[in-house]
Scaffold this motif. Sequence first.
Motif, short mmCIF file in Angstrom:
data_model
loop_
_atom_site.label_atom_id
_atom_site.label_comp_id
_atom_site.label_asym_id
_atom_site.label_seq_id
_atom_site.Cartn_x
_atom_site.Cartn_y
_atom_site.Cartn_z
N ALA A 96 0.71 -1.27 -0.05
CA ALA A 96 -0.05 -0.13 0.24
C ALA A 96 0.82 1.32 0.13
O ALA A 96 0.57 2.41 -0.57
N TYR A 97 2.07 1.45 0.65
CA TYR A 97 2.74 2.37 0.87
C TYR A 97 3.42 2.56 -0.32
O TYR A 97 3.81 3.62 -0.93
N SER A 98 3.92 1.55 -0.98
CA SER A 98 4.79 1.57 -2.38
C SER A 98 3.74 2.30 -3.39
O SER A 98 4.11 3.00 -4.12
N ILE A 99 2.42 1.62 -3.33
CA ILE A 99 1.52 2.17 -4.40
C ILE A 99 1.55 3.83 -4.07
O ILE A 99 1.36 4.53 -5.21
N VAL A 100 1.26 4.15 -2.99
CA VAL A 100 1.24 5.59 -2.53
C VAL A 100 2.37 6.37 -3.09
O VAL A 100 2.31 7.51 -3.51
N ILE A 101 3.45 5.75 -2.67
CA ILE A 101 4.65 6.42 -3.03
C ILE A 101 4.95 6.62 -4.70
O ILE A 101 5.09 7.77 -5.16
N VAL A 102 4.56 5.79 -5.27
CA VAL A 102 4.57 5.80 -6.93
C VAL A 102 3.43 6.90 -7.33
O VAL A 102 4.00 7.59 -8.23
N LEU A 103 2.08 6.89 -6.87
CA LEU A 103 1.19 7.83 -7.15
C LEU A 103 1.71 8.99 -6.91
O LEU A 103 1.42 10.13 -7.66
N LEU A 104 2.25 9.24 -5.67
CA LEU A 104 2.78 10.75 -5.28
C LEU A 104 3.84 11.24 -6.12
O LEU A 104 3.85 12.24 -6.34
N THR A 105 4.62 10.29 -6.50
CA THR A 105 5.87 10.59 -7.45
C THR A 105 5.24 11.11 -8.84
O THR A 105 5.92 12.20 -9.28
N TYR A 106 4.36 10.24 -9.34
CA TYR A 106 3.71 11.06 -10.66
C TYR A 106 3.10 12.39 -10.42
O TYR A 106 3.09 13.24 -11.18
N PHE A 107 2.34 12.43 -9.08
CA PHE A 107 1.52 13.76 -8.94
C PHE A 107 2.65 14.84 -8.89
O PHE A 107 2.20 15.82 -9.55
N VAL A 108 3.84 14.66 -7.99
CA VAL A 108 4.64 15.88 -7.88
C VAL A 108 5.35 15.98 -9.17
O VAL A 108 5.59 17.28 -9.53
N TYR A 109 5.87 14.88 -10.07
CA TYR A 109 6.40 15.51 -11.26
C TYR A 109 5.43 16.18 -12.17
O TYR A 109 5.95 17.38 -12.79
N PHE A 110 4.14 15.93 -12.25
CA PHE A 110 3.10 16.67 -13.03
C PHE A 110 2.97 17.99 -12.39
O PHE A 110 2.75 18.99 -13.19
N ALA A 111 2.76 18.06 -11.05
CA ALA A 111 2.80 19.39 -10.40
C ALA A 111 4.01 20.09 -10.91
O ALA A 111 3.65 21.61 -11.09
N ILE A 112 5.15 19.77 -10.79
CA ILE A 112 6.39 20.61 -11.01
C ILE A 112 6.07 20.98 -12.62
O ILE A 112 6.58 22.21 -13.12
N ALA A 113 5.82 20.06 -13.48
CA ALA A 113 5.71 20.41 -14.90
C ALA A 113 4.64 21.57 -15.14
O ALA A 113 4.88 22.56 -15.82
N ILE A 114 3.56 21.42 -14.45
CA ILE A 114 2.62 22.55 -14.82
C ILE A 114 3.03 23.69 -14.01
O ILE A 114 2.80 25.00 -14.59
N ALA A 115 3.76 23.85 -12.88
CA ALA A 115 4.10 24.83 -12.22
C ALA A 115 5.31 25.84 -13.07
O ALA A 115 5.13 26.84 -12.91
N ARG A 116 5.98 24.88 -13.61
CA ARG A 116 6.96 25.65 -14.38
C ARG A 116 6.57 25.65 -15.79
O ARG A 116 7.50 26.47 -16.47
N THR A 117 5.55 25.66 -16.15
CA THR A 117 4.93 25.87 -17.68
C THR A 117 4.60 27.42 -17.78
O THR A 117 3.84 28.17 -16.78
N PRO A 118 5.21 28.26 -18.77
CA PRO A 118 4.86 29.50 -18.69
C PRO A 118 3.58 30.01 -19.37
O PRO A 118 2.94 29.15 -19.85
N ALA A 119 2.99 30.86 -18.87
CA ALA A 119 1.61 31.50 -19.26
C ALA A 119 1.76 31.68 -21.01
O ALA A 119 2.65 31.76 -21.56
N PHE A 120 0.55 31.45 -21.39
CA PHE A 120 0.31 31.86 -22.92
C PHE A 120 0.84 33.23 -23.38
O PHE A 120 1.05 33.02 -24.29
N SER A 121 0.51 34.00 -22.61
CA SER A 121 1.11 35.34 -22.99
C SER A 121 2.41 35.54 -22.73
O SER A 121 3.15 36.64 -23.29
N ASP A 122 3.23 34.50 -22.27
CA ASP A 122 4.80 34.66 -22.04
C ASP A 122 5.30 34.31 -23.55
O ASP A 122 5.16 33.56 -23.98
N PRO A 123 6.42 35.28 -23.94
CA PRO A 123 7.05 34.88 -25.38
C PRO A 123 7.83 33.72 -25.30
O PRO A 123 8.22 33.32 -26.23
N SER A 124 8.07 33.31 -24.01
CA SER A 124 8.99 32.04 -24.19
C SER A 124 8.31 30.71 -24.52
O SER A 124 8.59 29.90 -24.57
N THR A 125 6.89 31.12 -24.88
CA THR A 125 5.91 29.95 -25.23
C THR A 125 6.27 29.59 -26.77
O THR A 125 6.27 28.56 -27.38
#
Length: 170
Positions: A71-100
């Motif tokens: 159970a803890y292993s499954i939670v850790i794997v799911l949490l890892t996916y969640f953290v990676y997706f959250a970091i990717a979304i947080a680091r994505t620039p806004a649509f109005s940002d020229p870096s897009t």
Amino acid sequence: METTSPIASFRPEPPDEHRSRAPEFYGFVAWTSTSVLFVLYVLWALLPDEYIVWLGVEWYPSREWTLLLPAYSIVIVLLTYFVYFAIAIARTPAFSDPSTFIDTKAHLPALGAIQQFKHADPDVIPELYDIPIGVVNRVVYGPHRSSHENRPLGESLSMFDTIQTSPKTP
């Protein structure tokens, strides 16, 4: 007679004689150790206490860990996916940002130069640069129409047009 590929008329490259066999050994050790650990885990989970003590094991973890570890292993794997997706979304620039649509390696023409409309001599190689996004938009979407122009029936004012025609503040 040497064998050759029906597609290529040359002989295939001979295998490297000095290739390390360490990955094969590491793979075998990893496969063997995980198999042994899994068998021990299943025996620990299913055997009664008398048999485990009879085998000579004096101390072993509580049986509740047979459910908690997976159970803890499954939670850790799911949490890892969640953290990676959250970091990717947080680091994505806004649509109005020229870096897009432009990066640090872009090679744009000089600000005063209108090189994309110059006609060069046939023997001259033009300077290599990235096409500015405004030029791409004009070519792909055509010239910008103001909101005062008559639109064909059924064509609505898009969000892009409302942004472009909004009065600019000084």
